[in-house]
Design an enzyme around this catalytic site. Structure first.
Site, PDB file in Angstrom:
ATOM      1  N   GLY A 462       0.814  -1.213   0.000  1.00  0.00           N
ATOM      2  CA  GLY A 462       0.000   0.000   0.000  1.00  0.00           C
ATOM      3  C   GLY A 462       0.844   1.258   0.000  1.00  0.00           C
ATOM      4  O   GLY A 462       0.337   2.373  -0.067  1.00  0.00           O
ATOM      5  N   ALA A 505      12.221   0.243  -1.308  1.00  0.00           N
ATOM      6  CA  ALA A 505      12.420   1.268  -2.344  1.00  0.00           C
ATOM      7  C   ALA A 505      13.871   1.281  -2.814  1.00  0.00           C
ATOM      8  O   ALA A 505      14.144   1.231  -4.016  1.00  0.00           O
ATOM      9  CB  ALA A 505      12.007   2.638  -1.820  1.00  0.00           C
ATOM     10  N   ILE A 623      13.948  11.582  -2.557  1.00  0.00           N
ATOM     11  CA  ILE A 623      12.518  11.298  -2.482  1.00  0.00           C
ATOM     12  C   ILE A 623      12.031  10.993  -3.884  1.00  0.00           C
ATOM     13  O   ILE A 623      12.024  11.849  -4.768  1.00  0.00           O
ATOM     14  CB  ILE A 623      11.759  12.510  -1.879  1.00  0.00           C
ATOM     15  CG1 ILE A 623      12.301  12.841  -0.488  1.00  0.00           C
ATOM     16  CG2 ILE A 623      10.254  12.212  -1.823  1.00  0.00           C
ATOM     17  CD1 ILE A 623      12.307  11.694   0.513  1.00  0.00           C
ATOM     18  N   PRO A 626       7.159  12.626  -4.258  1.00  0.00           N
ATOM     19  CA  PRO A 626       6.718  13.437  -3.116  1.00  0.00           C
ATOM     20  C   PRO A 626       5.277  13.134  -2.702  1.00  0.00           C
ATOM     21  O   PRO A 626       4.923  13.306  -1.533  1.00  0.00           O
ATOM     22  CB  PRO A 626       6.827  14.875  -3.618  1.00  0.00           C
ATOM     23  CG  PRO A 626       7.564  14.842  -4.892  1.00  0.00           C
ATOM     24  CD  PRO A 626       7.619  13.445  -5.392  1.00  0.00           C
ATOM     25  N   LYS A 627       4.472  12.670  -3.638  1.00  0.00           N
ATOM     26  CA  LYS A 627       3.063  12.432  -3.322  1.00  0.00           C
ATOM     27  C   LYS A 627       2.897  11.183  -2.444  1.00  0.00           C
ATOM     28  O   LYS A 627       2.321  11.243  -1.357  1.00  0.00           O
ATOM     29  CB  LYS A 627       2.286  12.264  -4.632  1.00  0.00           C
ATOM     30  CG  LYS A 627       0.807  12.442  -4.503  1.00  0.00           C
ATOM     31  CD  LYS A 627       0.179  12.519  -5.893  1.00  0.00           C
ATOM     32  CE  LYS A 627      -1.320  12.661  -5.818  1.00  0.00           C
ATOM     33  NZ  LYS A 627      -1.909  12.775  -7.164  1.00  0.00           N
ATOM     34  N   LYS A 695      16.891   6.263   0.513  1.00  0.00           N
ATOM     35  CA  LYS A 695      17.038   5.747   1.877  1.00  0.00           C
ATOM     36  C   LYS A 695      15.805   5.022   2.413  1.00  0.00           C
ATOM     37  O   LYS A 695      15.894   4.283   3.376  1.00  0.00           O
ATOM     38  CB  LYS A 695      17.391   6.889   2.810  1.00  0.00           C
ATOM     39  CG  LYS A 695      18.861   7.340   2.696  1.00  0.00           C
ATOM     40  CD  LYS A 695      19.137   8.386   3.740  1.00  0.00           C
ATOM     41  CE  LYS A 695      20.626   8.582   3.969  1.00  0.00           C
ATOM     42  NZ  LYS A 695      20.829   9.569   5.063  1.00  0.00           N
ATOM     43  N   GLY A 696      14.646   5.287   1.846  1.00  0.00           N
ATOM     44  CA  GLY A 696      13.456   4.585   2.343  1.00  0.00           C
ATOM     45  C   GLY A 696      12.689   5.417   3.351  1.00  0.00           C
ATOM     46  O   GLY A 696      13.251   6.228   4.070  1.00  0.00           O
ATOM     47  N   GLU A 699       9.191   3.559   7.727  1.00  0.00           N
ATOM     48  CA  GLU A 699       9.032   3.597   9.185  1.00  0.00           C
ATOM     49  C   GLU A 699       9.154   5.007   9.760  1.00  0.00           C
ATOM     50  O   GLU A 699       8.509   5.323  10.761  1.00  0.00           O
ATOM     51  CB  GLU A 699      10.085   2.714   9.881  1.00  0.00           C
ATOM     52  CG  GLU A 699      10.612   1.534   9.088  1.00  0.00           C
ATOM     53  CD  GLU A 699       9.661   0.372   8.963  1.00  0.00           C
ATOM     54  OE1 GLU A 699       8.915   0.095   9.911  1.00  0.00           O
ATOM     55  OE2 GLU A 699       9.653  -0.265   7.889  1.00  0.00           O
TER      56      GLU A 699
END
Ligand SMILES: Cc1cc2nc3c(=O)[nH]c(=O)nc-3n(C[C@H](O)[C@H](O)[C@H](O)COP(=O)(O)OP(=O)(O)OC[C@H]3O[C@@H](n4cnc5c(N)ncnc54)[C@H](O)[C@@H]3O)c2cc1C
Ligand code: SF4
Lengths: 735, 338
Positions: A462, A505, A623, A626-627, A695-696, A699
């Site tokens: 998701g 990612a 990133i 961004p969305k 970097k992901g 979390e």
């Protein structure tokens, strides 16, 4: 052509999801499907003396009832049940294996019927007789039995001595109760046996993990088992380990020689894993200038009687703050509950909550601004490994977050910012998580019509994995994003790790880059093979794929269209499969960071808390989108609000049962609880962490949020609540 | 969950006839509570008599100057009905503070009165509960009782009635119209719900073979000075820890008439004549409100986790009366209704 990487691309799977075209594990219908309903134990510990299934069998439409007595064969050794994320120590739970009851809510029987409702009716007629054994489910009551596990981080200096002689000290215990993931989608598995081959549609964050696990449990050859999970309605860690319903579905399909679906009820999902209840003790000793001299962080967390689950709760201070003396300890308490498991930012959500509240309390003791204290202790090195970071823009997070929030207008004194009957409080905290990469293979099939299929066995839980993969592949292959199709969630696809730990990612995208490079190499070969090729003499890294062309990086006039290169070489498709390179380099720490600023308004008389503003400034490398990134972090902030104010799994320890096992009584924030949330991504170019600098973000969004809110509540009211959630009865002395 | 039969009632007489012939049958209206209870194996009706199509869906002015509300009027329709919004805004606000929009769309006026407690143990058949299984014991008294009652409890049961709407109806002194084999009768709202005593399995004085047909509101709506304050663990979609319905009639700043009811604290909406009498002739100040609160909470008793409710209720009463007196019914600490 504009770059897709870094653009706010809408979800490529959005349409499928809102139209219902996207199918979830409980939605794959096959002819002759049998439905299973689980009968769970009502006691937390003991033995099954008798299971009376006669009432259930009498119900029209019931086919059979499986119990430990009549189930098909399954493996009889622990190793077979150890999945990728199984704990190192312990015996994994074996569903429907024997007569031993290990926790309340354990599946004891599976009623199989022609439809789900019938199975459910019949399940209520199964009678279980137990021989009860004394149980324990209360961490506080069992605290004396806590035992230490291997040192989470090496100690430095003498933390106790330094603490004792520190100019300013703060020492306190913090508590986080048991929490459950509560993904919207219920856990479900559909198992189909066909000609000796098993196909399973499962709700899981790792199709290959489930595939290997099922091979172990049912002694099957790898090529006989295929596990699929194309879409997932939220996992948050609950789908990392194979859950018991997948075993039950396969057992039943085997027994009946028919396809079987087992779907859990919401209440039953409270007997899967959970974030462990944890007591955290912090002892911080500072010099009067706000530099740290001593840092001790101990955690006591819950695990089951049969496995030792532990995550890094205590090591985060080593990444954030300099302290010459430091000590860490992690203890476990075994309770008669299911094994705890990963839940969004496992270890950090809890450990950093305690650490960042303790830092706030230290700032109060030092009469120092909380941001200033963090800058005073700021560490440019990972203190534990004593190495620098690949990048660390946390200072910028503090600066940009504070500016966006208006932190400079904060009055230091608690209870000094009022509005009507509301006390206003501003608090902040830091967040930190890892920037990991795991070995991952991606396959790209480029066809002559300019379309590409990009495939790996990841699950999109998701977060937007489909979307970022399409973006990266489109850029790397020089194709419009609509020409990219992404295939995920199938164990027969190229190897991919579990979707967890925020590593997907970076792993998947760097693997796409490598595979795309190989495709580019093939294309270049074809192009050079053309008569009078303008690309003669160029190497694979001298060219790029842009706008459907192979173009020299140095001289854009030297170009060949992909279509003509493939045509001239008679290639109707190019297929390549490559892995990412996971850095062996241990000389640098890889982390993401954040600074969270929160405003609360507390009704002074009634204790009602509203979180009216949150700014979360995140430094997480490149990133990609961004969305989707914004949504990911915003979701983390909302969860942090829940952790701070609402979430708690309530046990009645006399019965060893969860009493609020439904989402009406297990509270998560609703719209009325969520106000203004601002997410800032701080620029953090990083060419060392991995080639794409990713970097992901999975979390980091939740880490530190509960602390920022708790600190804001203190600032508003002068009252420090250390045990979560901060409910209104803890705010006000009501008598 | 067990299989059940399903039948529609054609009219009120048919509904009564059907229920009289089958003592283990149940009426179903919106189903938002009953279906959950069936799924949890707490209820096991042999037959569901669907009354949702009965022509009890109108909200009409009465000749006496009040309003008659059909038992099948959905909670949403009632809350937004112009007659209710204008003349009985206290009722409108109480309804809108409850549940979620989707649930309110389904929930009926009659069903709302008859919803069962949310006591955790009542829903968990693995634990003893006198309300669910008389004589088995009350798990809440020494258990997780944060949401349980502090007033009117018994040794057999400390459950609360969870409705918001009913707290407003109690304050407004509504009348419940019911019909049964013996004919129609009315029940004053104060007499409708019961205290648990030693029959906690009985929530109300409605007979098992009776049906609620309507709720009647008296003329007085207190539309100038009212407030409904609901205190809960999150700002929406949660049951009340404590809720207060306050309605005042003022002459300047002197109280001419007062109504005060509490939700979330007892087996029924909690009122006390002494508390309301104590407000009569008083100025609208905190001291008078505090005195009324003390009267209303007289005899309140905590059971551990819910001790805080006593003090919380006291402060909530003072706040709500203040809001009512000032004509500012909404509080920041409550969900924004508009
Ligand atoms: C998640 C959740 C949250 C909720 N939150 C709130 C809240 O915050 N505040 C609040 O007040 N409520 C709340 N509710 C409860 C909701 O208001 C009630 O479930 C609803 O009002 C019941 O109405 P119904 O028509 O659906 O009743 P049903 O479920 O159809 O029936 C309930 C009972 O009443 C009987 N019955 C129904 N109509 C009649 C009649 N006319 N005559 C005789 N017997 C009848 C039925 O036989 C049954 O026993 C919540 C419910 C849920 C599920
Ligand atoms: S309070 Fe009432 S409903 Fe709750 S357990 Fe006790 S008897 Fe049952």
């Amino acid at each position: 052509m504009a770059s897709y990487i870094g653009s706010a691309t809408s979800r490529v799977d959005g349409r499928a999801k809102v139209t219902g075209e996207a199918k979830y594990a409980g939605e794959f219908n096959v002819p002759g499907l049998v439905h299973g309903y689980v009968v769970e134990s009502t006691i937390p510990k003991g033995r099954i003396v008798r299971i009376d299934i006669s009432g259930a069998l009498e119900v029209d439409g019931v086919i059979d009832v499986l119990t430990h007595r009549n189930r098909p064969q399954m493996a009889d050794n622990d190793d077979a049940y150890k999945d990728e994320v199984a704990t190192e120590k312990g015996s994994p739970y074996r569903p429907l294996y024997d007569d031993i009851v290990l926790f309340s809510g354990q599946p004891l029987a599976l009623v199989l019927a022609e439809d789900w409702e019938t199975a459910r009716v019949a399940a209520s007629l199964v009678k279980v007789e137990y021989q009860k054994a004394p149980h324990v489910t209360d961490l506080h009551a069992e605290r004396a039995n806590a035992f230490a596990i291997d040192k989470p981080e090496e100690p430095r200096g003498d933390a106790e001595k330094a603490f004792a002689s520190a100019a300013v000290r703060h020492e306190a215990e913090y508590f986080i109760p048991t929490e459950h993931h509560n993904p919207m989608e219920l856990f479900a598995s559909t198992a189909i046996w066909d000609d000796g081959k098993l196909t399973v549609y499962d709700k899981t964050q790792g199709v290959q993990n489930v595939q290997q696990y099922l091979c172990g449990v049912f002694k099957l050859k790898p090529d006989a088992v295929r596990v699929m999970s194309p879409y997932m309605g939220g996992g948050f860690g609950s789908g990392l380990r194979p859950q018991y319903q997948v075993v039950l579905a396969v057992l039943a399909a085997r027994a009946l020689k028919r396809p079987v679906r087992v779907m859990l009820s919401r209440a039953q999902m409270y007997a899967l894993g959970h974030r462990p209840a944890t007591i955290e003790r912090l002892a911080l000793g500072a010099n009067s200038d706000g530099t740290l001299d001593a840092m001790t962080h101990e955690a006591i967390a819950v695990t089951s009687q049969f496995e030792e689950f532990a995550r890094n709760d205590t090591g985060w201070g080593n990444l954030l703050y300099k302290s010459p003396n430091a000590k860490f300890e992690h203890k476990l308490v075994k309770l008669d509950v299911p094994t705890s498991c990963d839940m969004r930012a496992p270890g950090a959500a809890t450990g950093v909550y305690a650490l960042e509240c303790a830092m706030d309390e230290l700032a109060v003791a030092l009469k120092m601004d909380p941001v200033q204290l963090r800058l005073q202790c700021y560490s440019d090195r990972d203190q534990g490994a004593d190495i620098p970071y690949t990048s660390k823009q946390l200072r910028e997070c503090y600066r940009q977050g504070a500016a966006a929030f208006g932190w400079d207008k904060r009055k230091a004194e608690p209870r000094s910012m009022r509005e009507g009957s509301d006390l206003v409080g501003w608090g902040m905290a830091s967040g930190v998580w890892e920037a990991l990469q795991m070995p991952t293979t991606v396959r790209i099939v480029l066809t002559a019509n300019g379309h590409a299929e990009v495939a790996t066995a990841a699950s999109d839980i998701g977060t937007g994995t489909y979307t970022i993969m399409a973006q990266v592949a489109a850029d790397m292959l020089g194709l419009p994003i609509d020409n990219i199709s992404v295939k995920l969630g199938d164990s027969t696809l190229p190897q991919c790790p579990l979707e967890g730990g925020s590593w997907i990612a970076s792993s998947v995208c760097n693997a796409i880059a490598n595979t795309a490079r190989a495709v580019r190499g093939d294309l270049l070969k074809l192009a050079i093979g053309m008569k009078d090729s303008p690309l003669t003499g160029t190497g694979v890294d001298d060219v790029a794929l842009i706008d459907g062309k192979i173009i020299s990086r140095r001289d854009a006039t030297r170009a060949v269209s992909i279509a003509s290169a493939m045509q001239s070489g008679n290639a109707d498709r190019i297929t390549r499969e490559e892995a990412n390179k996971v850095a062996e380099d241990k000389s640098r720490a890889r982390n993401v960071h954040s600074a969270i600023f929160a405003e609360v308004r507390v009704d002074e008389q009634l204790g009602v808390i509203r979180v009216t503003r949150v700014v979360n400034a995140v430094a997480a490398g490149r990133i990609l989108n961004p969305k989707t990134a914004h949504s990911q972090v915003m979701g983390g902030v909302v969860w942090g609000i829940g952790m701070a104010l609402h979430e708690e799994t309530l046990f009645d320890h006399r019965f060893g049962r969860v009493m609020n096992a439904n989402i009406a009584e297990y509270h998560v924030p609703v719209n009325a609880d969520v106000h203004d949330i601002k997410v800032i991504f701080v620029d953090e170019p990083d060419e060392i962490v991995n080639p794409l600098g990713i970097k992901g973000l999975g979390e980091i969004g939740i880490v530190g949020v509960a602390a920022a809110i708790a600190n804001a509540v203190y600032h508003a009211t002068g009252k420090r609540v250390r045990d979560l959630p901060i409910t209104l009865d803890k705010m006000v002395q009501f008598n | 969950m067990i299989p059940f039969q399903y039948a529609r009632a054609n009219d009120v007489a048919d509904a009564i006839k059907q229920i009289a012939t089958d003592p283990s049958a149940k009426f179903i209206a919106g189903g938002t509570n009953l279906i959950d209870l069936i799924k949890y194996d707490v209820e096991g009706p042999s037959r569901l008599i669907d009354i949702s199509h009965l022509p009890l869906r109108s909200v009409e002015p009465t000749s006496a100057g009040g309003v008659l509300i059909g038992a099948m009027v959905p909670n949403t329709d009632l809350a937004y009905h112009p007659l209710i919004e204008q003349r009985y805004p206290l009722l409108s606000r109480a309804i809108l503070s409850g549940a979620s929009q989707q649930l309110r769309n389904m929930a009926s006026t009659g069903g709302n009165l008859l919803q069962r407690t949310r006591c955790f143990y009542y829903y968990d058949t693995a634990t003893p509960c006198n309300k669910r299984e008389p004589g088995s014991g009350c798990s809440a008294i020494d258990g997780v009782n944060r949401i349980n009652a502090i007033l009117g409890t018994s040794e057999a049961c400390i459950a609360t009635h969870p409705s918001d709407m009913c707290v407003a109806l109690a304050a407004l002194e509504a009348t419940v119209h019911v019909a049964g084999p013996a004919g129609a009768r009315t029940i004053a709202f104060a007499d409708f719900h019961r205290l648990p005593g030693n029959t906690p399995q009985r929530d109300t004085n409605l007979e098992p073979d009776e049906i609620i047909t309507a709720i009647e509101l008296p003329p007085k709506g207190f539309s100038a000075n009212y407030s409904y304050l609901k205190i809960r663990d999150r700002l929406s979609y949660a049951f009340a820890l404590v809720s207060v319905a306050a309605a005042l009639e003022l002459d300047g700043d002197t109280i001419k008439e007062a109504r005060l009811a509490l939700g979330g604290v007892a087996h029924k909406p909690w009122r006390s004549t002494a508390a309301e009498a104590a407000l009569l002739g008083q100025r609208t100040d905190a001291a008078a409100f505090a005195k009324a609160a003390d009267w209303l909470l007289h005899g309140a008793k905590g059971y551990g986790h819910n001790n805080f409710k006593i003090g919380l209720a006291r402060r909530a009463i003072i706040r709500t009366l203040g809001q009512a007196a000032r004509g500012t019914p909404q509080s920041n600490s409550d969900k924004k209704i508009r």
